[in-house]
Design a protein around this motif. Structure first.
Motif, short mmCIF file in Angstrom:
data_model
loop_
_atom_site.label_atom_id
_atom_site.label_comp_id
_atom_site.label_asym_id
_atom_site.label_seq_id
_atom_site.Cartn_x
_atom_site.Cartn_y
_atom_site.Cartn_z
N SER A 315 0.82 -1.13 0.01
CA SER A 315 0.06 0.10 -0.04
C SER A 315 0.91 1.29 0.01
CB SER A 315 -0.85 0.19 1.04
OG SER A 315 -1.63 0.97 1.05
N ALA A 316 0.74 2.17 -0.96
CA ALA A 316 1.49 3.45 -1.11
C ALA A 316 0.53 4.54 -0.65
CB ALA A 316 2.13 3.38 -2.38
N TRP A 317 0.82 5.32 0.14
CA TRP A 317 0.22 6.56 0.44
C TRP A 317 -1.10 6.77 0.87
CZ3 TRP A 317 3.48 9.87 1.88
CH2 TRP A 317 3.34 11.32 2.00
N LEU A 318 -1.92 7.62 0.55
CA LEU A 318 -3.33 7.96 0.92
C LEU A 318 -3.94 8.38 -0.37
CD1 LEU A 318 -3.85 10.80 3.30
CD2 LEU A 318 -1.73 10.35 2.27
N THR A 319 -5.22 8.49 -0.48
CA THR A 319 -6.14 9.20 -1.35
C THR A 319 -6.50 10.64 -0.52
OG1 THR A 319 -8.18 8.47 -0.41
CG2 THR A 319 -7.13 7.24 -2.14
N THR A 320 -7.04 11.65 -1.44
CA THR A 320 -7.35 12.94 -0.80
C THR A 320 -8.63 12.49 -0.12
OG1 THR A 320 -6.25 13.99 -2.63
CG2 THR A 320 -7.99 15.18 -1.44
N GLU A 321 -9.41 11.68 -0.44
CA GLU A 321 -10.50 11.23 0.38
C GLU A 321 -10.36 10.83 1.72
OE1 GLU A 321 -14.64 8.48 0.10
OE2 GLU A 321 -12.84 7.95 -1.29
N GLU A 322 -9.36 9.97 1.83
CA GLU A 322 -8.84 9.53 3.02
C GLU A 322 -8.27 10.66 4.06
OE1 GLU A 322 -7.66 4.93 1.83
OE2 GLU A 322 -6.33 6.56 1.43
N GLY A 323 -7.48 11.42 3.39
CA GLY A 323 -6.95 12.82 4.04
C GLY A 323 -8.03 13.51 4.58
N GLN A 324 -9.04 13.54 4.04
CA GLN A 324 -10.13 14.49 4.40
C GLN A 324 -10.81 13.76 5.62
OE1 GLN A 324 -11.14 17.92 3.13
NE2 GLN A 324 -11.99 17.68 5.21
N GLU A 325 -11.07 12.32 5.39
CA GLU A 325 -11.74 11.77 6.47
C GLU A 325 -10.77 11.93 7.78
OE1 GLU A 325 -11.87 7.64 5.39
OE2 GLU A 325 -13.32 7.93 3.74
N MET A 326 -9.65 11.89 7.67
CA MET A 326 -8.68 12.03 8.86
C MET A 326 -8.75 13.58 9.50
SD MET A 326 -5.40 10.49 7.09
CE MET A 326 -4.12 10.65 8.57
N ALA A 327 -9.04 14.44 8.50
CA ALA A 327 -9.18 15.86 8.93
C ALA A 327 -10.37 15.92 9.71
CB ALA A 327 -9.03 17.07 7.86
N ASP A 328 -11.51 15.20 9.12
CA ASP A 328 -12.78 15.40 9.81
C ASP A 328 -12.78 14.81 11.34
OD1 ASP A 328 -13.50 16.82 7.57
OD2 ASP A 328 -14.45 15.29 6.59
N LEU A 329 -11.98 13.72 11.18
CA LEU A 329 -12.20 12.92 12.46
C LEU A 329 -11.34 13.85 13.75
CD1 LEU A 329 -10.97 9.27 11.44
CD2 LEU A 329 -13.13 10.03 12.73
N VAL A 330 -10.41 14.70 13.35
CA VAL A 330 -9.92 15.57 14.27
C VAL A 330 -10.81 16.82 14.42
CG1 VAL A 330 -7.98 17.26 14.53
CG2 VAL A 330 -7.35 14.87 13.49
N GLY A 331 -11.43 17.36 13.41
CA GLY A 331 -12.31 18.19 13.66
C GLY A 331 -13.52 17.91 14.49
N ALA A 332 -13.98 16.53 14.70
CA ALA A 332 -15.10 16.12 15.44
C ALA A 332 -14.48 15.74 16.84
CB ALA A 332 -15.54 14.95 14.75
N GLY A 333 -13.15 15.89 17.04
CA GLY A 333 -12.89 15.54 18.35
C GLY A 333 -12.74 14.18 18.82
N ALA A 334 -12.81 13.29 17.67
CA ALA A 334 -12.51 11.90 17.59
C ALA A 334 -10.93 11.58 17.78
CB ALA A 334 -13.26 11.02 16.48
N VAL A 335 -10.14 12.26 17.41
CA VAL A 335 -8.77 12.28 17.25
C VAL A 335 -8.15 13.29 17.68
CG1 VAL A 335 -6.66 11.79 15.62
CG2 VAL A 335 -8.84 10.31 15.28
N ASP A 336 -6.95 13.22 18.37
CA ASP A 336 -6.23 14.17 19.02
C ASP A 336 -4.67 14.10 18.43
OD1 ASP A 336 -5.06 16.11 20.63
OD2 ASP A 336 -5.33 15.26 22.36
N LEU A 337 -4.28 15.24 18.11
CA LEU A 337 -2.94 15.07 17.44
C LEU A 337 -1.96 15.89 18.29
CD1 LEU A 337 -3.55 15.52 13.61
CD2 LEU A 337 -3.10 13.31 14.88
N SER A 338 -2.18 16.25 19.48
CA SER A 338 -1.35 17.08 20.46
C SER A 338 -0.20 16.58 20.83
CB SER A 338 -2.30 17.48 21.71
OG SER A 338 -2.86 16.55 22.35
#
Length: 371
Positions: A315-338
């Motif tokens: 598996s190489a890299w990620l799609t833009t769709e997957e990148g947006q999912e990750m950003a949305d998880l952070v935005g929703a507070g489900a993931v913390d990158l601190s």
């Protein structure tokens, strides 16, 4: 927004040579492009050594024509959009996925752009000789004040995600994409070789948010491993490969059945035996994904894979769709990158920054350049 006619960028003129700060014309976005003012560009430790040795290590994967502006993972602010871009606007905070494809071949048209023969990383390298056309279309990487990227490559980032965190989305997303490929979710137990490294730590961050029941992580540094476990103490178990067999560790924690999925995040130079122990740790019907690039011929018993109905993916890299999912998880507070610890350098310090990062805190360290 006011955009200057010229910009400062770091360009490499000879393979292995120092990057030189130069004034270049500010690129203009095409009809379906956006112009991004780069706020932070992610870099990998020892990038200078990678750039210097790439033609020898990976001769089938071309670099862009020299002189070239490198820089893989830019994050910043949109300052201009092409006339056919309607859903993005100046002022949007974004990450620019560097994966570029032709957009019109059969792979791209069915949503599998990474399989495109023209696929390349803007500001880094390509995967075949066909990438040279892609470099010509998008020649400026993230080690510059501005970069032009296709609107289709844009991930909008939430207010609670810093530019520095967004500049890590490529490497975080490589593991996230692998988790998606194995359908990781509630009830699953997964194994991650190299969980405390730059790639592997993403599994400890995102797998719990996807509902994964148990994450078994391996590495060498016991202190780092314990810090990873502390991210989700009730769901992460860790093991140093210096203490014995990965397979034995997995069977102990799965009542002898094995894991549902195995993600190998070990890089070039890692022991083949550790990778193979990961394969032997799969349950019947389990899925293995290699994203760390263990090199050389690995002796795999394909008959065993067949008998046990198992799968092995690259598996190489990620799609833009997957990148947006990750950003949305952070935005929703489900993931913390601190937990990411940013070490930033100015563009004028780029050669010192990419020559080899001396102080690293495993995958917790996050290295960026500020153009």
């Amino acid at each position: 927004m006011v955009v200057a006619d010229t910009m400062t960028a770091a360009r490499m003129h000879t393979v292995g040579g120092e990057l030189k700060l130069e004034k270049l014309p500010t690129p203009k976005p095409g009809d379906m492009d956006v112009l991004v003012r780069v706020k932070a560009c992610g870099i990998v430790p020892n990038l200078g050594n990678i750039l210097a040795n790439w033609p020898t290590w990976f001769p089938h994967m071309p670099q862009p024509p020299l002189p070239a502006v490198f820089g893989l993972d830019p994050a910043g602010e949109i300052v201009a959009v092409g006339r056919q871009v309607h859903a993005l606007k100046p002022g949007d905070r974004v990450y620019a996925n560097p994966g570029r494809s032709c957009g019109t071949c059969r792979h791209c048209r069915r949503g599998d752009s990474i399989s495109c023969k023209h696929y390349a990383f803007q500001g880094y390298f390509g995967f075949s000789e066909h990438a040279m056309q892609t470099f010509g279309d998008y020649p400026v990487g993230g080690l510059s004040e501005y970069t032009v990227v296709p609107a289709s490559a844009i991930v909008k980032i939430p207010d609670n995600m810093t530019y520095e965190q967004a500049a890590r989305l490529g490497y975080l997303g490589t593991v996230y994409s692998a988790l998606k490929k194995v359908n990781a979710g509630p009830g699953d137990t997964i194994l991650v070789n190299g969980i405390s490294g730059t790639l592997g730590i993403s599994a400890a961050i995102f797998a719990p948010a996807m509902g994964v029941k148990k994450i078994l992580g391996t590495g060498r540094d016991r202190k780092l491993l314990e810090e990873v476990k502390a991210l989700a103490p009730s769901r992460i178990e860790v093991f140093s490969i210096d203490d014995g067999s990965v397979t034995d560790f997995v069977m102990k924690h799965t009542d002898g059945e094995g894991v549902d999925a195995f993600l190998d995040c070990l890089g070039p130079g890692a022991l083949h035996e550790t990778f193979l122990q990961g394969l032997y740790s799969l349950r019947r019907g389990g899925i293995a994904v290699d994203i760390g690039a263990v090199m050389g011929p690995v002796a795999i018993d394909v008959h065993r894979l067949m008998d046990r109905n198992q799968r092995l993916y690259g598996s190489a890299w990620l799609t833009t769709e997957e990148g947006q999912e990750m950003a949305d998880l952070v935005g929703a507070g489900a993931v913390d990158l601190s937990m990411l610890e940013t070490q930033g350098r100015r563009l004028s310090e780029v050669n010192e920054a990419i020559s080899g990062i001396a102080q690293r805190h495993g995958g917790f360290s996050n290295f960026v350049i500020y153009p």
